[in-house]
Design a protein around this motif. Structure first.
Motif, PDB file in Angstrom:
ATOM      1  N   ILE A  29     -74.044  28.301 -33.402  1.00 33.74           N
ATOM      2  CA  ILE A  29     -74.031  29.267 -34.479  1.00 33.74           C
ATOM      3  C   ILE A  29     -74.721  30.548 -33.758  1.00 33.74           C
ATOM      4  N   ASP A  30     -75.540  30.461 -32.884  1.00 35.97           N
ATOM      5  CA  ASP A  30     -76.346  31.528 -32.027  1.00 35.97           C
ATOM      6  C   ASP A  30     -75.142  32.248 -31.298  1.00 35.97           C
ATOM      7  N   ILE A  31     -74.554  31.597 -30.478  1.00 33.63           N
ATOM      8  CA  ILE A  31     -73.567  32.236 -29.621  1.00 33.63           C
ATOM      9  C   ILE A  31     -72.198  32.786 -30.348  1.00 33.63           C
ATOM     10  N   ASP A  32     -72.010  31.980 -31.693  1.00 35.38           N
ATOM     11  CA  ASP A  32     -70.742  32.656 -32.485  1.00 35.38           C
ATOM     12  C   ASP A  32     -71.283  33.986 -33.155  1.00 35.38           C
ATOM     13  N   SER A  33     -72.388  33.923 -33.435  1.00 32.07           N
ATOM     14  CA  SER A  33     -73.004  35.208 -33.996  1.00 32.07           C
ATOM     15  C   SER A  33     -72.975  36.367 -32.949  1.00 32.07           C
ATOM     16  N   VAL A  34     -73.333  36.349 -31.723  1.00 32.98           N
ATOM     17  CA  VAL A  34     -73.405  37.409 -30.743  1.00 32.98           C
ATOM     18  C   VAL A  34     -71.844  37.635 -30.343  1.00 32.98           C
ATOM     19  N   GLU A  35     -71.061  36.710 -30.551  1.00 34.32           N
ATOM     20  CA  GLU A  35     -69.426  37.073 -30.167  1.00 34.32           C
ATOM     21  C   GLU A  35     -68.992  37.693 -31.394  1.00 34.32           C
ATOM     22  N   LYS A  36     -69.057  37.399 -32.493  1.00 34.29           N
ATOM     23  CA  LYS A  36     -68.828  38.263 -33.611  1.00 34.29           C
ATOM     24  C   LYS A  36     -69.485  39.881 -33.463  1.00 34.29           C
ATOM     25  N   ASP A  37     -70.765  39.587 -33.216  1.00 37.66           N
ATOM     26  CA  ASP A  37     -71.425  41.278 -33.328  1.00 37.66           C
ATOM     27  C   ASP A  37     -71.117  41.977 -32.416  1.00 37.66           C
ATOM     28  N   LEU A  38     -70.729  41.516 -31.287  1.00 37.37           N
ATOM     29  CA  LEU A  38     -70.038  42.209 -30.015  1.00 37.37           C
ATOM     30  C   LEU A  38     -68.680  42.181 -29.738  1.00 37.37           C
ATOM     31  N   ILE A 107     -78.575  42.142 -26.544  1.00 35.87           N
ATOM     32  CA  ILE A 107     -79.132  43.177 -26.504  1.00 35.87           C
ATOM     33  C   ILE A 107     -78.581  43.858 -25.140  1.00 35.87           C
ATOM     34  N   THR A 108     -78.263  43.129 -24.149  1.00 41.10           N
ATOM     35  CA  THR A 108     -77.630  43.501 -22.896  1.00 41.10           C
ATOM     36  C   THR A 108     -76.163  43.745 -23.314  1.00 41.10           C
ATOM     37  N   GLY A 109     -75.585  42.810 -23.988  1.00 42.31           N
ATOM     38  CA  GLY A 109     -74.098  43.123 -24.219  1.00 42.31           C
ATOM     39  C   GLY A 109     -74.095  44.628 -25.046  1.00 42.31           C
ATOM     40  N   LYS A 119     -65.492  47.364 -23.356  1.00 45.41           N
ATOM     41  CA  LYS A 119     -65.696  46.140 -24.252  1.00 45.41           C
ATOM     42  C   LYS A 119     -65.764  44.704 -23.385  1.00 45.41           C
ATOM     43  N   ALA A 120     -67.097  44.543 -22.950  1.00 45.44           N
ATOM     44  CA  ALA A 120     -67.272  43.303 -22.262  1.00 45.44           C
ATOM     45  C   ALA A 120     -68.869  43.062 -22.354  1.00 45.44           C
ATOM     46  N   VAL A 121     -69.231  41.930 -22.018  1.00 47.75           N
ATOM     47  CA  VAL A 121     -70.807  41.667 -22.187  1.00 47.75           C
ATOM     48  C   VAL A 121     -71.172  40.720 -20.781  1.00 47.75           C
ATOM     49  N   PRO A 122     -72.095  41.236 -20.135  1.00 44.39           N
ATOM     50  CA  PRO A 122     -72.640  40.507 -18.940  1.00 44.39           C
ATOM     51  C   PRO A 122     -73.047  39.120 -19.124  1.00 44.39           C
ATOM     52  N   ILE A 123     -72.502  38.284 -18.536  1.00 41.00           N
ATOM     53  CA  ILE A 123     -72.911  36.824 -18.563  1.00 41.00           C
ATOM     54  C   ILE A 123     -73.807  36.279 -17.291  1.00 41.00           C
ATOM     55  N   LEU A 124     -73.379  36.798 -15.953  1.00 42.37           N
ATOM     56  CA  LEU A 124     -74.206  36.276 -14.670  1.00 42.37           C
ATOM     57  C   LEU A 124     -74.264  37.487 -13.730  1.00 42.37           C
ATOM     58  N   LYS A 125     -75.359  37.851 -13.265  1.00 47.41           N
ATOM     59  CA  LYS A 125     -75.899  38.987 -12.319  1.00 47.41           C
ATOM     60  C   LYS A 125     -76.660  38.597 -11.259  1.00 47.41           C
ATOM     61  N   LEU A 126     -76.140  39.077 -10.105  1.00 49.00           N
ATOM     62  CA  LEU A 126     -76.942  38.800  -8.941  1.00 49.00           C
ATOM     63  C   LEU A 126     -78.206  39.859  -8.703  1.00 49.00           C
ATOM     64  N   ILE A 127     -79.415  39.322  -8.774  1.00 44.98           N
ATOM     65  CA  ILE A 127     -80.581  40.155  -8.786  1.00 44.98           C
ATOM     66  C   ILE A 127     -80.525  41.236  -7.484  1.00 44.98           C
ATOM     67  N   GLY A 128     -80.440  42.501  -7.704  1.00 54.06           N
ATOM     68  CA  GLY A 128     -80.526  43.438  -6.722  1.00 54.06           C
ATOM     69  C   GLY A 128     -78.963  44.215  -6.631  1.00 54.06           C
ATOM     70  N   ASP A 129     -77.990  43.711  -7.341  1.00 56.79           N
ATOM     71  CA  ASP A 129     -76.709  44.063  -7.634  1.00 56.79           C
ATOM     72  C   ASP A 129     -76.174  45.028  -8.786  1.00 56.79           C
ATOM     73  N   ALA A 130     -75.739  46.157  -8.713  1.00 51.49           N
ATOM     74  CA  ALA A 130     -75.455  46.848 -10.018  1.00 51.49           C
ATOM     75  C   ALA A 130     -74.358  46.327 -10.520  1.00 51.49           C
TER      76      ALA A 130
END
Length: 178
Positions: A29-38, A107-109, A119-130
């Motif tokens: 339900i937490d994941i569904d909420s983020v999907e809906k909000d964003l 928040i990040t989304g 219209k996209a939301v970050p899911i994975l990031k390399l530290i030090g990469d923009a």
């Protein structure tokens, strides 16, 4: 089915630190909420990753994976080097509201959408990469190119991306050690 632990076991050794970033578990339900909000959809395998229930490592809290500092000294202000030499870790984002703001999908989304107009939301990031991996409104995993402010298709699922980035992180660590 979650493959997080299998992939971590395949590529990580004692030179790495893996930390969950929140004390709380999440539910679908937490994941569904983020999907809906964003206004995006998360790929099924990423949802499996977020909902994993391993006793020691809890991806739903967001994973922060880094080469230990005694193996890979952290870059300092004004350090110069090859681009790969700054990429000492990766992290995933989480739907858990108790996580650090910089790891929380809601928040990040929201910030990503406002700052880029994409219209996209970050899911994975390399530290030090923009750049970062994102999911778009159709549930596709795309890679954000910050220099051009565009997203590009990856044609990979979450497990393929996680495996690729863990493999490359291990290779960079070995290069750094030598």
């Amino acid at each position: 089915m979650d493959k997080t632990i299998a992939l971590l076991s395949k590529y990580l050794d004692g030179d790495f630190r893996v930390s969950p970033m929140s004390p709380e578990r999440i539910q679908k339900i937490d994941i569904d909420s983020v999907e809906k909000d964003l206004g995006v959809r998360f790929p099924e395998e990423y949802v499996f990753h977020l909902l994993a229930k391993d006793a020691e490592i809890l991806p739903e809290r967001g994973l922060f994976i880094e080469v230990k500092e005694e193996i890979w000294e952290r870059p300092k202000l004004y350090d110069v080097g090859e681009a790969w030499s700054f990429l000492y870790g990766i992290h995933t984002y989480t739907a858990c509201q108790e996580s650090e703001d910089w790891m929380t999908l809601s928040i990040t989304g929201k910030e990503f959408i406002e700052e880029t107009g994409i219209k996209a939301v970050p899911i994975l990031k390399l530290i030090g990469d923009a750049n970062c991996y994102c999911t778009d409104e159709n549930g596709n995993i795309v890679k954000y190119n910050h220099e051009e402010n565009i997203i590009e298709p990856t044609n990979m699922n979450f497990w393929e991306i996680l495996e690729l980035e863990l493999k490359e992180l291990k290779e960079r660590k070995e290069k750094k050690k030598n």
